[in-house]
Each structure stands twice: as C-alpha cells, then as structure tokens.
Scaffold this motif. Structure first.
Motif, mmCIF file in Angstrom:
data_model
loop_
_atom_site.group_PDB
_atom_site.id
_atom_site.type_symbol
_atom_site.label_atom_id
_atom_site.label_comp_id
_atom_site.label_asym_id
_atom_site.label_seq_id
_atom_site.Cartn_x
_atom_site.Cartn_y
_atom_site.Cartn_z
ATOM 1 N N SER A 216 0.923 -1.130 -0.178
ATOM 2 C CA SER A 216 0.146 0.032 0.223
ATOM 3 C C SER A 216 0.782 1.044 -0.195
ATOM 4 O O SER A 216 0.767 2.596 -0.464
ATOM 5 C CB SER A 216 -0.746 -0.225 1.168
ATOM 6 N N TYR A 217 2.043 0.785 0.923
ATOM 7 C CA TYR A 217 2.980 2.575 0.597
ATOM 8 C C TYR A 217 3.756 2.395 -0.776
ATOM 9 O O TYR A 217 3.834 4.460 -1.199
ATOM 10 C CB TYR A 217 3.934 1.986 1.994
ATOM 11 N N LEU A 218 4.388 1.295 -1.448
ATOM 12 C CA LEU A 218 4.601 1.706 -2.215
ATOM 13 C C LEU A 218 3.403 2.485 -3.502
ATOM 14 O O LEU A 218 4.038 2.764 -4.296
ATOM 15 C CB LEU A 218 5.288 0.495 -2.617
ATOM 16 N N TYR A 219 2.684 1.346 -3.575
ATOM 17 C CA TYR A 219 1.077 2.784 -4.688
ATOM 18 C C TYR A 219 1.310 3.883 -4.190
ATOM 19 O O TYR A 219 1.189 4.830 -5.833
ATOM 20 C CB TYR A 219 0.337 1.461 -4.411
ATOM 21 N N TYR A 220 1.239 3.808 -3.555
ATOM 22 C CA TYR A 220 0.570 5.648 -3.291
ATOM 23 C C TYR A 220 1.171 6.499 -3.295
ATOM 24 O O TYR A 220 1.762 7.777 -3.789
ATOM 25 C CB TYR A 220 -0.187 5.894 -2.192
ATOM 26 N N ASN A 221 3.360 5.639 -3.052
ATOM 27 C CA ASN A 221 4.073 6.326 -3.268
ATOM 28 C C ASN A 221 4.426 6.988 -4.823
ATOM 29 O O ASN A 221 5.310 8.168 -5.184
ATOM 30 C CB ASN A 221 5.113 6.139 -3.279
ATOM 31 N N GLN A 222 3.989 5.928 -5.601
ATOM 32 C CA GLN A 222 3.684 5.871 -6.970
ATOM 33 C C GLN A 222 3.058 6.514 -7.606
ATOM 34 O O GLN A 222 3.562 6.990 -8.679
ATOM 35 C CB GLN A 222 3.767 4.334 -7.981
ATOM 36 N N TYR B 98 2.540 9.121 -5.998
ATOM 37 C CA TYR B 98 2.542 11.461 -5.863
ATOM 38 C C TYR B 98 3.460 11.088 -6.672
ATOM 39 O O TYR B 98 4.018 12.105 -7.126
ATOM 40 C CB TYR B 98 3.357 10.884 -4.645
ATOM 41 N N LEU B 99 4.376 10.370 -6.611
ATOM 42 C CA LEU B 99 5.709 10.704 -8.128
ATOM 43 C C LEU B 99 5.176 10.656 -9.095
ATOM 44 O O LEU B 99 5.441 11.684 -10.229
ATOM 45 C CB LEU B 99 6.496 9.167 -8.117
ATOM 46 N N TYR C 97 4.196 14.253 -10.531
ATOM 47 C CA TYR C 97 4.506 15.451 -10.321
ATOM 48 C C TYR C 97 5.878 15.249 -11.558
ATOM 49 O O TYR C 97 6.738 16.081 -11.508
ATOM 50 C CB TYR C 97 5.397 15.332 -8.815
#
Length: 501
Positions: free
Chosen positions: A409-415, A417-418, A421
């Motif tokens: 879940s953390y990796l998904y939302y980090n992707q 976000y990237l 931007y």
C-alpha cells in the motif's frame, strides 16, 4: 525425701550428694548430744534398762537402718537386769561406745555398698549403649522383590496434574525362621520394609496392608510377602511438550526410612506386573497401555540430622496416550482455516489497501482469541507445546501478510505521488504515469507465490515432525505392550503341566 523405718538413708544420700557433707556433720552432732545425755543418766545411778528406750529412740530417729545391723547381734532387750547389776557405769559406757562404733562401721559399709551399686549401674548403662564396634558392623542389604498392578485408573486431570487410581503392590523377601510359619507379626521385632507413598495428595489415600507366608524349596527358606492396596489421588507432573500427541506417565513413588545399606528393590520376574484396562473411566480421552515399568532412584534427606543417609526410592509407572482427534479437528484444523483465509486477501487490488488490512487484522485477532480459549485446558507451563508452536506460527504468518499489505500500500501511493509530479520524458515514464499499478501488481504477485509456498511447506514439515517425534514414542509403547504380552503367554504355557499327566 521422707525417711521412715524401711527407707535407706544412705541410698537417699547417694542421690543427694551435694548436701552429703552437711548431713554427716548433723549426724555427728546428734551422736555427741546422745552420748552426753547417756553420761548424765549413768552418773545419776540409773539402771541400764532405763537407757534402753533412749538408745532405741536415738536409733530410730538418727539411724533408721541401725536396727537391721543390730539384729545380727544379740538383742539388747534380751539381756536381763540381773546380769547388768554388777556392771559399772564405765563398762556400760564402753558397751555403748562399742555399739556406736559398730554403727559407724555399718554406715561406712553401707556407703561402700552404695558406691559399688552406683558403679554397677554405670557399667550396666554403658553395656546397654551400642558400642563403636557394633555400630560399624555392616550387614548385607535385604533384597526386596516388588510387583505392581494398576487395578483401576480413574480420571486424569491434565490441568491440575493429578490422577485417580487403585493400585495393588507386593513386596517379598526371604527369611529363615521356623517360628513364623503360621503368622508374620511385625510387632515382634520382625523385619518390615516400612514403605511410604510419596506422591499422594492430601488425606485421600486409603491404604490396606496384610502379609502372607510361602514356603520355598531352597534350604527351607520362607518367602514373606507384604501386600498393599492403595486407593486415592496421586500427583503426577505432566510432560506436555508434544501436546496433544503426548504420552503421559502415571506413577506411584514409594520410599522407606531405611537406607540403601539395609534394603534394595528388584523387580519380581516370577510374578508379572500389569494394568487392568477393562475398568478405565477416562477411555474416551486416553489410551491405556498394559505394561508397567520400574525405575529405582535414591534421595537424600537434606533437612535431617543424618544427611549422609541415602534412601532408596521405587517408582512404578504405567503409560497413557492422549487421543488427539478432538484437538486435531477443533484446534489444528480451525487454525489452518483461519491462516489459509488470509491468503485470499491477495485477490483484492493493491489500490484497496484499506480492505486488505481490515481483513488480515480481523483474522489476526480471531487467531489470538482462539489460542487463549484452547490454552484454558492446559496448566500454566514455561515451555511451548506442539499446539502452541503451530498456533504461534500461524499468528506470525498473519502478521507477515499484514505487514506485506502495508508495504504494498505504501509503494502504491508513493508511485501515484511520483507520477503526479513527474513530466514523462520517455515511454517507461509515460507508462508509469498512466498505469501506476503495473509494477505494484507484479510485486504483489511474487509475494503471494512466495508466501503460499512457505505456508504449504510449513504444513508438510509439521506433519512429518508429528509422525517422526511424538508418534515415535507411541510406537515404542505399543512394542513394549506386545513384548509384555508375549512374555506373559510364555509363562502361562511353561507353568501348565503336560497333557499326559
């Protein structure tokens, strides 16, 4: 000490020796007073007959035993008055002095007699004491042949570590005494092993004891058999490492105040021991084996005065195996279903991390609660049982799956976000910005395969360990039962007479 005509004054003085010197001074003073009174009577020209009552009075008060010594001589009262008329006062005084000298001699003789009596009493008491040579004499220890039969095994309480049983026990030894052919009485200084049960609980023990005498063909020896019947609640430490596949020992521990220099225990091979399996009230939960094992130990009394004395201990043991079907279906199978259900959360897309974490956390709490319910049937122990290991491993697997969903879940939302931007400069960045779940789904798929493989491998290893370790002891118990049964049948066949006789 009251004095009368029959008591020995010197005997009393021998017991009250601290005041002996003062008593002798009082006796000398009374003698001088008596002599002075007699001189006064002689000087006043009184007859010897008037002095006789005074002499007897002095004798009875000052010297109670003087009459016994005077009895050996002619009595004073036997002397006639005519024979005393021609006697002078000095002659009468000389006789009186001779009389008192005889009295003092008799008193000294009685003192010598008391001293010899004290010496003889001291020598008697010393002779009654055990001498050093007798205390160090070593006698060979007596061989005690033992036999144990578990007549009835009742309820086995695993939680409180105790069981109920009725046990028949025999202890036999050989003697050579023709006086005991009819009855063996332990009160008549006969040998008694003085057996005591160690692991009974409270006052629940009911103990019956009787004796029997059998003649043997070896040199006219008699076999004395002490029969015991124990019934009560016995404490037994439960070994729960392999629970619920465990095999428990139900034992009775016997000891004696005698030391290993006096007796030693040996299993009776002529009379086999065993277990009555027809009357077993807890047979729905346990399997009772039919052989009995003996173990011989020694213990030392740590808080006694004779710390160097070592006492023998006999442990008679039967075995029971727990029937694990209840725990397999109500513990192992349910834990397996709860853990395997967590693998279904991988079917939820990684974008729905909230749904994944909610399901895995619910299964984790369910598994922990179920574990506490199962442990209520076990005592508080400091080690893990086989069921504990399986349940804790399942909880750890749920925690790992839960953490994995959190990382995904953390990796998904980090992707996401990237991708928001970043300005795409090539095809890969453009694909990442348009489909942020592509790389996360690939990681999630690899995680599912790896975790599923580890879970299946763990289940296979648990099955192999169960058949290799806990069931190995069950197979050993079964072989011992078969061996014991074969030996018993051989003894029966050898004891039967031939058919032609």
């Amino acid at each position: 000490m009251a004095l009368n005509g029959t008591n020995n004054l010197l005997f009393g003085a021998a017991h009250f020796h601290p005041t002996l010197s003062s008593f002798r001074r009082q006796t000398v003073n009374t003698e001088e007073q008596d002599i002075s009174r007699i001189d006064q009577l002689a000087s006043s020209a009184q007859s010897f007959q008037t002095m006789i009552p005074l002499i007897s009075l002095c004798t009875s008060t000052s010297y109670p035993r003087l009459e016994q010594f005077l009895g050996k001589k002619p009595s004073i009262s036997a002397i006639t008055s005519s024979s005393c008329k021609g006697l002078a006062a000095s002659a009468s005084l000389c006789q009186l002095n001779d009389l008192f000298s005889q009295t003092s001699c008799s008193i000294s003789k009685s003192n010598v007699q008391d001293e010899t009596m004290n010496k003889s009493s001291r020598s008697y008491t010393e002779s009654r004491r055990p001498s050093a040579t007798n205390s160090h004499e070593k006698h060979p220890p007596i061989e005690i042949l033992v036999r144990c039969i578990f007549l009835r095994v009742g309820e086995i309480d695993t939680l409180n570590e105790r069981y109920t049983s009725e046990i028949f026990f025999e202890a036999s030894w050989l003697i050579k005494d023709p006086k005991t052919e009819l009855e063996y009485d332990t009160q008549a200084d006969n040998f008694n092993p003085q057996l005591v049960v160690l692991n009974n609980m409270g006052d629940s023990l009911r103990h019956d004891k009787w004796y029997s005498i059998n003649k043997t063909n070896a040199n006219g020896l008699l076999e004395i058999t002490e029969h015991h019947k124990f019934k009560g609640i016995f404490w037994e430490r439960m070994e729960l490492n392999h629970f619920p596949y465990d095999v428990q020992e139900l034992s009775i521990s016997l000891t004696t105040p005698l030391t290993i220099n006096d007796i030693y225990f040996v299993e009776n091979k002529q009379k086999p021991s065993g277990v009555n399996r027809t009357v077993f009230s807890d047979q729905q939960s346990w399997h009772l084996y039919e052989h009995v094992e003996f173990s011989f130990e020694q213990y030392r009394e740590e808080y006694s005065l004779d710390y160097d004395q070592i006492h023998p201990v006999l442990i008679c043991t039967c075995h029971v195996g727990r029937k694990c079907g209840y725990y397999i279906w109500n513990a192992y199978f349910l834990i397996f279903l709860i853990t395997s259900s967590s693998l279904c959360t991988f079917a939820i897309p990684p974008s729905n991390s909230h749904g994944r974490l909610q399901i895995t956390c619910t299964l984790l709490l369910t598994s922990v609660t179920f574990r506490w319910v199962v442990n209520k049937s076990l005592p508080t122990i400091s080690y893990l049982t086989a069921l504990d290991v399986y349940a804790i491993a399942s909880i750890v697997a749920l925690c790992i799956i839960n953490v994995f969903h959190g990382v995904v879940s953390y990796l998904y939302y980090n992707q996401i976000y990237l991708a928001t931007y970043l300005t795409p400069t090539n095809t890969s960045e453009l694909q990442l910005s348009l489909y942020p779940e592509y790389s996360i789904c690939r990681i999630d798929r690899y995680g599912f395969l790896i975790l599923s493989f580890i879970f299946c491998l763990y289940q296979i290893l648990i099955l192999l360990w169960t058949f290799w370790k806990p069931y190995k002891r069950r197979r050993s118990m079964k072989r011992k039962d078969e061996k014991n049964r074969a030996e018993f049948m051989n003894k029966i066949s050898n004891s039967e007479p031939p058919s032609g006789i």
